[in-house]
Design a protein around this motif. Structure first.
Motif, PDB file in Angstrom:
ATOM      1  N   MET A   1       0.840  -1.198   0.000  1.00  0.00           N
ATOM      2  CA  MET A   1       0.000   0.000   0.000  1.00  0.00           C
ATOM      3  C   MET A   1       0.873   1.246   0.000  1.00  0.00           C
ATOM      4  SD  MET A   1      -2.946   1.062   2.752  1.00  0.00           S
ATOM      5  CE  MET A   1      -3.869   2.567   2.559  1.00  0.00           C
ATOM      6  N   SER A   2       0.526   2.226  -0.829  1.00  0.00           N
ATOM      7  CA  SER A   2       1.312   3.445  -0.936  1.00  0.00           C
ATOM      8  C   SER A   2       1.235   4.254   0.355  1.00  0.00           C
ATOM      9  CB  SER A   2       0.799   4.289  -2.109  1.00  0.00           C
ATOM     10  OG  SER A   2       0.867   3.576  -3.310  1.00  0.00           O
ATOM     11  N   VAL A   3       2.345   4.944   0.680  1.00  0.00           N
ATOM     12  CA  VAL A   3       2.385   5.822   1.845  1.00  0.00           C
ATOM     13  C   VAL A   3       1.773   7.162   1.454  1.00  0.00           C
ATOM     14  CG1 VAL A   3       3.865   7.004   3.497  1.00  0.00           C
ATOM     15  CG2 VAL A   3       4.439   4.678   2.740  1.00  0.00           C
ATOM     16  N   LEU A   4       0.817   7.628   2.256  1.00  0.00           N
ATOM     17  CA  LEU A   4       0.150   8.881   1.949  1.00  0.00           C
ATOM     18  C   LEU A   4       1.018  10.074   2.327  1.00  0.00           C
ATOM     19  CD1 LEU A   4      -3.498   8.196   3.190  1.00  0.00           C
ATOM     20  CD2 LEU A   4      -2.655   8.183   0.825  1.00  0.00           C
ATOM     21  N   ALA A   5       1.020  11.081   1.455  1.00  0.00           N
ATOM     22  CA  ALA A   5       1.671  12.348   1.767  1.00  0.00           C
ATOM     23  C   ALA A   5       0.864  13.084   2.832  1.00  0.00           C
ATOM     24  CB  ALA A   5       1.772  13.193   0.498  1.00  0.00           C
ATOM     25  N   PRO A   6       1.482  14.020   3.555  1.00  0.00           N
ATOM     26  CA  PRO A   6       0.745  14.762   4.596  1.00  0.00           C
ATOM     27  C   PRO A   6      -0.493  15.476   4.065  1.00  0.00           C
ATOM     28  CG  PRO A   6       3.113  15.167   4.790  1.00  0.00           C
ATOM     29  CD  PRO A   6       2.913  14.415   3.504  1.00  0.00           C
TER      30      PRO A   6
ATOM     31  N   CYS B   1      -5.796  12.963   1.503  1.00  0.00           N
ATOM     32  CA  CYS B   1      -6.960  12.610   2.318  1.00  0.00           C
ATOM     33  C   CYS B   1      -6.730  11.249   2.955  1.00  0.00           C
ATOM     34  CB  CYS B   1      -8.223  12.580   1.455  1.00  0.00           C
ATOM     35  SG  CYS B   1      -8.833  14.202   0.972  1.00  0.00           S
ATOM     36  N   ASP B   2      -6.760  11.212   4.256  1.00  0.00           N
ATOM     37  CA  ASP B   2      -6.516   9.989   5.015  1.00  0.00           C
ATOM     38  C   ASP B   2      -7.861   9.386   5.400  1.00  0.00           C
ATOM     39  OD1 ASP B   2      -5.840   8.006   6.805  1.00  0.00           O
ATOM     40  OD2 ASP B   2      -4.452   9.243   7.957  1.00  0.00           O
ATOM     41  N   PRO B   3      -8.150   8.153   4.996  1.00  0.00           N
ATOM     42  CA  PRO B   3      -9.447   7.561   5.347  1.00  0.00           C
ATOM     43  C   PRO B   3      -9.670   7.465   6.846  1.00  0.00           C
ATOM     44  CG  PRO B   3      -7.954   5.906   4.446  1.00  0.00           C
ATOM     45  CD  PRO B   3      -7.328   7.231   4.196  1.00  0.00           C
ATOM     46  N   ALA B   4      -8.592   7.352   7.611  1.00  0.00           N
ATOM     47  CA  ALA B   4      -8.725   7.272   9.070  1.00  0.00           C
ATOM     48  C   ALA B   4      -9.180   8.601   9.668  1.00  0.00           C
ATOM     49  CB  ALA B   4      -7.403   6.844   9.693  1.00  0.00           C
ATOM     50  N   ARG B   5      -9.041   9.685   8.904  1.00  0.00           N
ATOM     51  CA  ARG B   5      -9.439  11.007   9.391  1.00  0.00           C
ATOM     52  C   ARG B   5     -10.621  11.574   8.600  1.00  0.00           C
ATOM     53  NH1 ARG B   5      -3.492  13.910  10.286  1.00  0.00           N
ATOM     54  NH2 ARG B   5      -2.668  12.337  11.746  1.00  0.00           N
TER      55      ARG B   5
ATOM     56  N   ASN C   1      -4.409   9.854  -2.016  1.00  0.00           N
ATOM     57  CA  ASN C   1      -5.204   8.652  -1.795  1.00  0.00           C
ATOM     58  C   ASN C   1      -5.731   8.148  -3.136  1.00  0.00           C
ATOM     59  OD1 ASN C   1      -7.785   7.067  -1.197  1.00  0.00           O
ATOM     60  ND2 ASN C   1      -6.821   7.240   0.809  1.00  0.00           N
ATOM     61  N   GLU C   2      -5.232   7.007  -3.566  1.00  0.00           N
ATOM     62  CA  GLU C   2      -5.597   6.476  -4.874  1.00  0.00           C
ATOM     63  C   GLU C   2      -7.063   6.060  -4.945  1.00  0.00           C
ATOM     64  OE1 GLU C   2      -2.897   3.525  -6.466  1.00  0.00           O
ATOM     65  OE2 GLU C   2      -1.292   4.287  -5.189  1.00  0.00           O
ATOM     66  N   ASP C   3      -7.575   5.489  -3.861  1.00  0.00           N
ATOM     67  CA  ASP C   3      -8.957   5.005  -3.879  1.00  0.00           C
ATOM     68  C   ASP C   3      -9.951   6.150  -3.991  1.00  0.00           C
ATOM     69  OD1 ASP C   3      -8.306   2.202  -3.528  1.00  0.00           O
ATOM     70  OD2 ASP C   3      -7.753   2.718  -1.475  1.00  0.00           O
ATOM     71  N   LEU C   4      -9.734   7.222  -3.254  1.00  0.00           N
ATOM     72  CA  LEU C   4     -10.611   8.382  -3.350  1.00  0.00           C
ATOM     73  C   LEU C   4     -10.515   9.009  -4.737  1.00  0.00           C
ATOM     74  CD1 LEU C   4     -12.548  10.471  -2.170  1.00  0.00           C
ATOM     75  CD2 LEU C   4     -10.558  11.674  -1.217  1.00  0.00           C
ATOM     76  N   THR C   5      -9.289   9.134  -5.246  1.00  0.00           N
ATOM     77  CA  THR C   5      -9.115   9.695  -6.592  1.00  0.00           C
ATOM     78  C   THR C   5      -9.845   8.861  -7.621  1.00  0.00           C
ATOM     79  OG1 THR C   5      -6.910  10.506  -5.959  1.00  0.00           O
ATOM     80  CG2 THR C   5      -7.417  10.412  -8.309  1.00  0.00           C
TER      81      THR C   5
ATOM     82  N   SER D   1      -9.991  18.978  -2.134  1.00  0.00           N
ATOM     83  CA  SER D   1      -8.779  18.198  -1.902  1.00  0.00           C
ATOM     84  C   SER D   1      -7.960  18.078  -3.184  1.00  0.00           C
ATOM     85  CB  SER D   1      -9.151  16.800  -1.417  1.00  0.00           C
ATOM     86  OG  SER D   1      -9.837  16.092  -2.452  1.00  0.00           O
ATOM     87  N   LEU D   2      -6.703  17.697  -3.022  1.00  0.00           N
ATOM     88  CA  LEU D   2      -5.868  17.463  -4.194  1.00  0.00           C
ATOM     89  C   LEU D   2      -6.389  16.290  -5.011  1.00  0.00           C
ATOM     90  CD1 LEU D   2      -2.298  17.985  -2.689  1.00  0.00           C
ATOM     91  CD2 LEU D   2      -3.642  19.586  -4.056  1.00  0.00           C
ATOM     92  N   GLU D   3      -6.986  15.300  -4.333  1.00  0.00           N
ATOM     93  CA  GLU D   3      -7.556  14.170  -5.065  1.00  0.00           C
ATOM     94  C   GLU D   3      -8.631  14.636  -6.049  1.00  0.00           C
ATOM     95  OE1 GLU D   3      -5.760  12.338  -1.376  1.00  0.00           O
ATOM     96  OE2 GLU D   3      -6.859  14.180  -1.842  1.00  0.00           O
ATOM     97  N   ALA D   4      -9.478  15.565  -5.612  1.00  0.00           N
ATOM     98  CA  ALA D   4     -10.521  16.092  -6.492  1.00  0.00           C
ATOM     99  C   ALA D   4      -9.911  16.936  -7.612  1.00  0.00           C
ATOM    100  CB  ALA D   4     -11.518  16.920  -5.688  1.00  0.00           C
TER     101      ALA D   4
END
Length: 384
Positions: free
Chosen positions: A1-6, A9-13, A88-92, A187-190
């Motif tokens: 699993m890829s490490v998320l940048a700061p 979007c973190d799914p845990a948050r 976050n690849e899944d959100l993107t 977000s950056l994902e959007a």
């Protein structure tokens, strides 16, 4: 699993969902954004995209793109960019897959017809209708309407093109029930999903236009970006015929645009001091961070102008769009006069008061595929 940048979007948050869902852990070890993606893929509205116009109305050939294949191509581009940037690849991916769900039949021609039909009832906007479909019209769960997607997913769909400062009635209803901070950047994902969409249709529509014989290579070379890329391709393969290199040209163009976007976005994050910031700082940055360089932005604008002049506004396309507007307009008027034509379920829930009545009819038409709309029109009016 890829490490998320700061700044990802973190799914845990996550800010969670509008409706609580106790017991969801029984359905496999997926985080909230993975569930969002899967809900999109399993939705009826996503499946309907296979019979909705991308460029060509009800295309005869099996090789032309439709909204479904376009969305898959956007997701592939978006996920690649997200992985490199630590997003976050899944959100993107979920945002890319869902971004066109609000389109009515016949693409922008159908949207224009519904906008005109609802002119006195608040109008129609495919982006707002995407959220309306996913939040209210999908009917997959026993305890709540819609798909109950995460706040980050809904926010991204609402604002992937930037802050929404003048939301229409549909967006206002969604925002009132589940506030999405429409005035801020997403977000950056959007942001990635928005430009992945541009990259996909800028290039894949060229492929379809060539296949249809509406575009020629000679025409395409009038666009400076295409000409430069073509020179690179032919230099690598000087002995191959032009017809064999056209798809190589498309691949090169996509790669160049993706690489430019990644480098420019990294530089933007550095210049704005966001490399170690969280997503809230991205939302408050006051401008998009995901972007093309100035040179690529101009190339992309010129390419769009070329496509509008030579493909989207081609006489055969304009004729098809005109016919599509007639179908949607006729259907709207027919259902206004006799809601029973929509079928028992939609007739039973169609009130007499405006604007709800017209908006309800528009919901029904917007959910149609091209071929369903054509069939419904023929059944009512007896003409093809």
């Amino acid at each position: 699993m890829s490490v998320l940048a700061p700044y990802a979007c973190d799914p845990a948050r996550s800010r969670g969902r509008q409706h609580a869902e106790p017991g969801g852990e029984a359905r496999g070890p997926r985080d909230i954004f993975q569930r969002d993606r899967d809900r999109i893929i399993h939705s009826i509205s996503f499946r309907r995209l296979r019979h909705k116009t991308q460029v060509f109305v009800a295309p005869d050939g099996d090789h032309y793109r439709v909204r479904l294949t376009h969305s898959l191509e956007v997701a592939q581009i978006g996920r690649t960019i997200a992985r490199v940037l630590g997003l976050n690849e899944d959100l993107t991916e979920a945002l890319c897959l869902a971004h066109d769900i609000g389109h009515p039949p016949f693409g922008h021609a159908g949207e224009d017809a519904l906008e005109e039909a609802l002119a006195g009832q608040g109008g129609f906007d495919h982006n707002a209708h995407c959220l309306r479909t996913l939040a209210l019209l999908e009917n997959a769960y026993p305890r709540f309407p819609g798909l109950n997607l995460s706040w980050e997913m809904m926010e991204g769909l609402a604002k992937h093109n930037g802050p929404v400062l003048a939301p229409n009635w549909a967006m206002q209803q969604i925002d009132a029930a589940f506030p999405l901070e429409l005035e801020s950047w997403p977000s950056l994902e959007a942001q990635v999903a928005a430009l992945a969409d541009d990259i996909a249709y800028d290039n894949h529509d060229i492929d379809d236009g060539l296949r249809a014989g509406i575009l020629t290579l000679e025409q395409l070379l009038e666009a400076p970006f295409v000409r430069r890329c073509w020179e690179q391709v032919t230099a690598r393969y000087p002995d191959l015929p032009a017809e064999q290199l056209l798809r190589e040209l498309i691949r090169d163009q996509i790669g160049i645009m993706v690489n430019d976007l990644i480098m420019t976005t990294r530089e933007n994050l550095r210049l704005h001091g966001l490399e170690q910031a969280d997503v809230s700082a991205v939302r408050g940055a006051g401008q998009a961070m995901v972007a093309f360089s100035d040179a690529m932005r101009e190339d992309e604008r010129q390419l769009k102008r070329f496509m509008y002049a030579n493909l989207y506004h081609h006489p055969t396309q304009l004729a098809a769009a005109g016919r599509a507007r007639v179908i949607v307009t006729d259907l709207f008027r027919a259902y206004q006069a006799d809601p029973a034509l929509m079928g028992t379920a939609w007739d039973a829930s169609c009130g007499a008061a405006e604007p709800e009545r017209s908006r309800h009819i528009a919901d029904y038409i917007a959910g149609m595929t091209d071929r369903f709309a054509e069939r419904a029109h023929q059944e009512i009016f007896g003409v093809s």
